[in-house]
Enzyme design. Structure first.
Site, PDB file in Angstrom:
ATOM      1  N   ARG A  88       0.885  -1.151  -0.050  1.00 58.10           N
ATOM      2  CA  ARG A  88      -0.040   0.031   0.072  1.00 58.10           C
ATOM      3  C   ARG A  88       0.965   1.331  -0.050  1.00 58.10           C
ATOM      4  NH1 ARG A  88      -1.657   0.870   4.166  1.00 58.10           N
ATOM      5  NH2 ARG A  88      -0.940  -1.052   5.569  1.00 58.10           N
TER       6      ARG A  88
ATOM      7  N   TYR B 181      -1.401  -3.373  -7.111  1.00 54.49           N
ATOM      8  CA  TYR B 181      -1.084  -4.093  -5.821  1.00 54.49           C
ATOM      9  C   TYR B 181      -2.287  -4.412  -4.826  1.00 54.49           C
ATOM     10  CZ  TYR B 181       0.626  -6.183  -1.624  1.00 54.49           C
ATOM     11  OH  TYR B 181       0.531  -6.788  -0.489  1.00 54.49           O
ATOM     12  N   GLY B 182      -2.638  -5.525  -4.517  1.00 52.10           N
ATOM     13  CA  GLY B 182      -3.581  -5.820  -3.257  1.00 52.10           C
ATOM     14  C   GLY B 182      -4.422  -4.454  -2.840  1.00 52.10           C
ATOM     15  N   GLY B 183      -3.841  -4.080  -1.667  1.00 46.61           N
ATOM     16  CA  GLY B 183      -4.918  -3.037  -1.058  1.00 46.61           C
ATOM     17  C   GLY B 183      -4.959  -1.749  -1.675  1.00 46.61           C
TER      18      GLY B 183
ATOM     19  N   LYS C 187      -9.703  -2.213   1.462  1.00 53.35           N
ATOM     20  CA  LYS C 187      -9.279  -1.391   2.564  1.00 53.35           C
ATOM     21  C   LYS C 187     -10.340  -0.067   2.042  1.00 53.35           C
ATOM     22  CE  LYS C 187      -7.147  -3.652   5.305  1.00 53.35           C
ATOM     23  NZ  LYS C 187      -5.728  -4.186   5.272  1.00 53.35           N
TER      24      LYS C 187
ATOM     25  N   HIS D 127     -10.497  -2.282  11.444  1.00 49.39           N
ATOM     26  CA  HIS D 127      -9.568  -3.246  10.671  1.00 49.39           C
ATOM     27  C   HIS D 127      -9.301  -4.413  11.864  1.00 49.39           C
ATOM     28  CE1 HIS D 127      -4.905  -3.286   9.177  1.00 49.39           C
ATOM     29  NE2 HIS D 127      -5.694  -4.384   8.705  1.00 49.39           N
TER      30      HIS D 127
ATOM     31  N   SER E 289      -1.125  -3.409  10.288  1.00 53.15           N
ATOM     32  CA  SER E 289      -0.992  -4.612   9.134  1.00 53.15           C
ATOM     33  C   SER E 289       0.281  -5.329   9.592  1.00 53.15           C
ATOM     34  CB  SER E 289      -0.751  -3.610   7.938  1.00 53.15           C
ATOM     35  OG  SER E 289      -1.721  -2.844   7.696  1.00 53.15           O
TER      36      SER E 289
ATOM     37  N   CYS F  35       0.825  -7.554  12.037  1.00 51.42           N
ATOM     38  CA  CYS F  35       1.013  -7.673  13.150  1.00 51.42           C
ATOM     39  C   CYS F  35       0.341  -8.857  13.742  1.00 51.42           C
ATOM     40  CB  CYS F  35       0.666  -6.413  13.917  1.00 51.42           C
ATOM     41  SG  CYS F  35       1.882  -4.850  13.606  1.00 51.42           S
ATOM     42  N   GLY F  36      -0.244  -9.624  12.966  1.00 54.81           N
ATOM     43  CA  GLY F  36      -0.664 -11.050  13.765  1.00 54.81           C
ATOM     44  C   GLY F  36      -2.086 -11.047  13.573  1.00 54.81           C
TER      45      GLY F  36
ATOM     46  N   THR G 277      -4.209 -12.245  10.987  1.00 54.76           N
ATOM     47  CA  THR G 277      -4.412 -13.725  10.273  1.00 54.76           C
ATOM     48  C   THR G 277      -4.000 -14.798  11.208  1.00 54.76           C
ATOM     49  OG1 THR G 277      -4.142 -12.636   8.147  1.00 54.76           O
ATOM     50  CG2 THR G 277      -4.110 -15.010   8.034  1.00 54.76           C
TER      51      THR G 277
ATOM     52  N   ASP H 111      -9.343  -9.852   8.863  1.00 50.14           N
ATOM     53  CA  ASP H 111      -8.840  -8.537   8.483  1.00 50.14           C
ATOM     54  C   ASP H 111      -9.671  -7.396   8.754  1.00 50.14           C
ATOM     55  OD1 ASP H 111      -6.425  -6.894   7.573  1.00 50.14           O
ATOM     56  OD2 ASP H 111      -7.708  -6.800   5.830  1.00 50.14           O
TER      57      ASP H 111
ATOM     58  N   ARG I  15       2.067 -12.020  -0.549  1.00 48.51           N
ATOM     59  CA  ARG I  15       0.763 -12.681   0.108  1.00 48.51           C
ATOM     60  C   ARG I  15       0.136 -13.568  -0.806  1.00 48.51           C
ATOM     61  NH1 ARG I  15      -1.607  -8.817   3.955  1.00 48.51           N
ATOM     62  NH2 ARG I  15      -0.072  -7.447   4.219  1.00 48.51           N
TER      63      ARG I  15
END
Ligand code: GTP
Ligand code: SPV
Ligand code: MN
Length: 587
Positions: free
Chosen positions: A71, A199-201, A208, A228, A250, A252-253, A255, A279, A372
Site C-alpha cells: 500500500r 497491488y493488493g490493497g 481497504k 481493521h 498491518s 502484526c498478527g 491472520t 482483517d 501475499r
C-alpha cells in the site's frame, strides 16, 4: 444484453467508458467458465504463472512491478469537501480538483484493453449487513483476486435491483507511473478512483478502500463501525463459543490469531478456535443490546513470509488450492512456491519474486517481505459455522495490540469503555512491510486504523465514545503485545497458538470469571493466572512480560501528548481526562 437495468449503474458506466475508452467491456458474471477463461488469458499474456496443478490445484503466481509491492499511504487521499474533515492523518485534495486531475490520467487509459465490470458484495448477498459495489478495472489480476476476496457476479446486480445504490470503484493499472499513482476516496459520492498500481490493497477496491475508508464514513452516519479487526470464536471445554474481535496494525498478527490452533494441552481438554474473519469487521448493535460483528470479505489476503505448518497450519492449508500468490518465490524443481519461513532451509535454487535466479544463502530475500496469498475463505479448516450468518456473531471482548519491543505488557484490560477507547486511540506499533516506507519505526496507529480511517481521526474517536453509549452490553476492551523482546532481540512470548493462553484470561474477565490486579495502566492478570503448562518459560518470565516500567510509560505519556496535540481541540475531553489519569497514576 446488459445484465442490469439499474440506471445509476448504467449512467455511471457510460461516463467511465467515455473517459477510459476501453476496446471492449466485459461483465463479470461470477461463473467458473468465465473465470477459467480469464485465468487462461492471464497465463497467456504473462500476468500469472500456472503452478503445479497436482500439488497446488487452481493455484497461480503473480509478480508485481518491483516498485509496486505494498500500500502507498503517501499516494492515498480522502477527498471530502472540507480539508478539516479529513484530519491531520489523511492526505486531502478538494474533490473537484482531484476528479479533474484523475480523469485526465484515466483519459484513454483503457485504450487497447478490456474493461471488466465486477459487481460485488461485501457481506452475504441480501443480508441486512451487506453493501454492494461495482469495480471497473482493466486488470485480470484484479478480477481474479476480487472473485476470491468478495462475492462476485450477476446475483449482486439482481440484489441491487433497478434503483439500488452502490459504491463506485474505477481502477486502471495505467502505466504504473509512481509519480502519478493515486488511491482517491470521495465519501460524498461513495466513489473510489485508483490508478497506476496493480497491488493488493491499492486495487482490490472492496477491501481497504470500500470496507474501511468509505465504510467508516457510512458507519459514522448510520451508527455502526467499520474496523481493521479479525473475528475469532473460542470454544471452551463446555462447548460454549465466545467471540472476540481484535485490531492489530498491518502484518502484526491478525491472520495468525484468527486461525490459531490451541496448544496441545488445551486441545486435549476440548478447546477449539473458529475463524470468522482475519482483517475487517463491521460491527453493529443487535436487538439484544450486544455488539454483533460480520466479516464482509470472502477470502484472505494474507502475509506469506513466516507462514508454515507450525506457526499457522490453517493459513497454510488455505493456500493449497484455488489461491493466487503475489510476489513469493517459485521453486522451479516442481513448479510450486516458497517464502522465507515456509521451511527451515530454503530449496537450493529458486526464482525470486523479481523473476531472477536465487541460490540458498543469497543475502536478498527470495520472497518479498510483503508477499501475499489470496485464498478463498471456504479453504479454511477452522472456518466458523457462523461465517455466513447474516447477523454475524456477538462480541464479548475487543482486543487492541501492536508490535512493541518494550513498554506494552503481554496483556492488560481497560477499566471501562472510555478508558478502552483511550487505549485504542494511543496504540503504537513498529511499522512493517505492508506499507511502502521504513520498517521497524514506532508510530501511533490508533485502533490499527491510521491508514484506513476515511475521516478525521478525532471525530472517529468521538464515534467510538458515542457507540459506547449505544451498546447496553458492551464488550470489555483489552490490549495485548506478543512482540516484547529480550536483550538479544528475541521474542520472549512464544506467540501464535500459545496466544490462546492469554485469550483464556481475557474471556474469563469478559464474563467476570477471573480476578485481576490494578496497575497504573489498567487491570492485569497475576503472573500465575496465565496458564503456562507445557511451555518452556516460567512464571518469572510471565511476570517480566507483565511489568509496567514507569519510566518507559512516562515517556509514553509525553509521546501521547505530542500525538494528541496534532488534533488540536478536536480530541474528545474524555480522552484528555484519561491521559491526565494515566499521568497521575504514574507519578
Ligand atoms: P495484514 O494482512 O497486513 O492486515 O496483517 P495481519 O495483522 O493479518 O498479520 P499476520 O497475521 O499475517 O502476521 C504478520 C507477521 O507477524 C508474520 O510474519 C507472522 O509470522 C508474525 N506473527 C503473527 N503472530 C505472531 C505472534 O504471536 N508472535 C510473533 N513473534 N510473531 C507473530
Ligand atoms: C494491510 O496492509 O493491512 C493488508 C493488506 O491487509 S492490503 O490489502 O494490501 O491492505
Ligand atoms: Mn489489513
Amino acid at each position: 444484453m446488459k445484465p442490469t437495468n439499474n440506471k445509476h449503474v448504467l449512467s455511471w458506466m457510460d461516463e467511465m467508458i467515455a473517459i477510459t475508452k476501453p476496446d471492449e467491456v466485459v461483465w463479470i458474471d461470477g461463473s467458473q467458465e468465465q473465470l477459467d477463461r480469464l485465468r487462461e488469458l492471464a497465463v497467456a499474456d504473462g500476468t500469472m504463472i500456472r503452478l503445479n496443478q497436482e500439488l497446488l490445484p487452481g493455484c497461480y503466481l503473480h509478480r508485481t512491478h518491483p516498485d509496486d509491492v505494498a500500500r502507498v499511504e503517501d499516494r492515498t487521499f480522502i477527498c471530502c469537501e472540507k480539508e478539516e474533515d479529513a484530519g491531520p492523518t489523511n492526505h486531502w485534495m478538494e474533490p473537484s480538483a482531484m476528479y479533474k486531475k484523475l480523469y485526465a490520467l484515466f483519459d484513454g487509459s483503457m485504450k487497447g484493453r478490456t474493461m471488466y465490470v465486477i459487481p460485488y458484495s461485501m457481506g452475504v448477498v441480501g443480508s441486512p449487513f451487506a453493501k454492494y459495489g461495482i469495480e471497473l478495472t482493466d486488470s485480470t489480476y484484479v478480477v481474479l483476486n476480487m472473485a476470491i476476496m468478495t462475492r462476485v457476479g450477476t446475483h449482486v446486480l439482481d440484489a441491487l435491483g433497478e434503483d439500488g445504490d452502490f459504491i463506485r470503484g474505477l481502477h486502471s493499472y495505467g502505466t504504473l507511473d509512481n509519480d502519478n499513482k493515486y488511491i482517491a476516496h470521495f465519501p460524498q459520492d461513495n466513489a473510489i478512483l485508483s490508478i497506476n498500481s496493480n497491488y493488493g490493497g491499492n486495487v482490490l477496491l472492496g477491501k481497504k478502500c470500500f470496507a474501511l475508508r468509505i465504510a467508516s464514513n457510512l458507519g459514522r452516519q448510520e451508527g455502526w463501525m467499520a474496523e481493521h479487526m479479525l473475528i475469532l470464536g473460542v470454544e471452551n471445554p463446555k462447548g460454549e463459543v465466545r467471540y472476540v474481535s481484535a485490531a492489530f496494525p498491518s502484518a502484526c498478527g491478525k491472520t495468525n490469531l484468527a486461525m490459531l490452533i490451541p496448544p496441545e494441552g488445551y486441545r486435549k481438554d476440548g478447546w477449539k478456535a473458529w475463524c470468522v474473519g482475519d482483517d475487517i469487521a463491521w460491527l453493529r448493535v443487535g436487538p439484544d443490546g450486544r455488539l454483533w460483528a460480520v466479516n464482509p470479505e470472502h477470502g484472505f489476503f494474507g502475509v506469506a513470509p513466516g507462514t508454515n505448518a507450525k506457526s499457522n497450519f490453517n493459513a497454510l492449508e488455505c493456500t493449497k488450492a484455488d489461491t493466487i500468490y503475489t510476489n513469493v518465490a517459485l521453486d522451479p524443481s516442481n513448479n510450486t512456491v516458497w517464502w522465507e519461513g515456509l521451511t527451515k532451509e530454503a530449496p537450493e535454487t529458486l526464482i525470486d519474486w523479481n523473476g531472477l535466479e536465487w541460490h540458498r544463502g543469497d543475502a536478498k530475500k527470495a520472497a518479498h517481505p510483503n508477499s501475499r496469498f489470496t485464498a478463498p475463505a471456504k479453504n479454511c479448516p477452522c472456518l466458523s459455522d457462523q461465517y455466513e450468518s447474516p447477523n454475524g456473531v456477538p462480541i464479548s471482548a475487543i482486543i487492541f495490540g501492536g508490535r512493541r519491543a518494550k513498554t506494552a505488557p503481554l496483556v492488560y484490560q481497560s477499566r471501562d469503555w472510555v478508558h478502552g477507547v483511550f487505549v485504542g486511540s494511543t496504540m503504537a506499533s513498529e511499522t512493517t512491510a505492508a506499507a511502502a516506507g521504513a520498517v521497524g519505526v514506532v508510530r501511533r496507529d490508533p485502533m490499527a486504523m491510521l491508514p484506513f480511517c476515511g475521516y478525521h481521526m478525532a471525530d472517529y474517536w468521538q464515534h467510538w465514545l458515542d457507540m459506547g453509549e449505544k451498546i447496553p452490553h458492551k464488550p470489555k476492551i483489552f490490549h495485548v503485545n506478543w512482540f516484547r523482546t529480550d536483550d538479544e532481540g528475541h521474542f520472549i512470548w512464544p506467540g501464535f497458538g500459545d496466544n490462546l493462553r492469554v485469550l483464556e484470561w481475557i474471556l474469563a474477565r469478559a464474563f467476570d470469571e477471573a480476578d485481576a490486579v490494578e496497575t497504573p495502566i489498567g487491570y492485569e492478570p497475576r503472573p500465575e493466572d496465565i496458564n503456562i503448562d507445557g511451555l518452556d518459560i516460567g512464571v518469572d518470565t510471565v511476570r517480566d512480560l507483565l511489568t509496567v516500567d514507569k519510566d518507559l510509560w512516562r515517556g509514553e505519556v509525553a509521546d501521547i501528548k505530542a500525538f494528541y496535540a496534532k488534533f488540536g481541540d478536536k480530541v474528545p475531553h474524555e480522552l484528555l481526562d484519561q491521559l491526565a489519569t494515566l499521568e497521575h497514576n504514574l507519578s
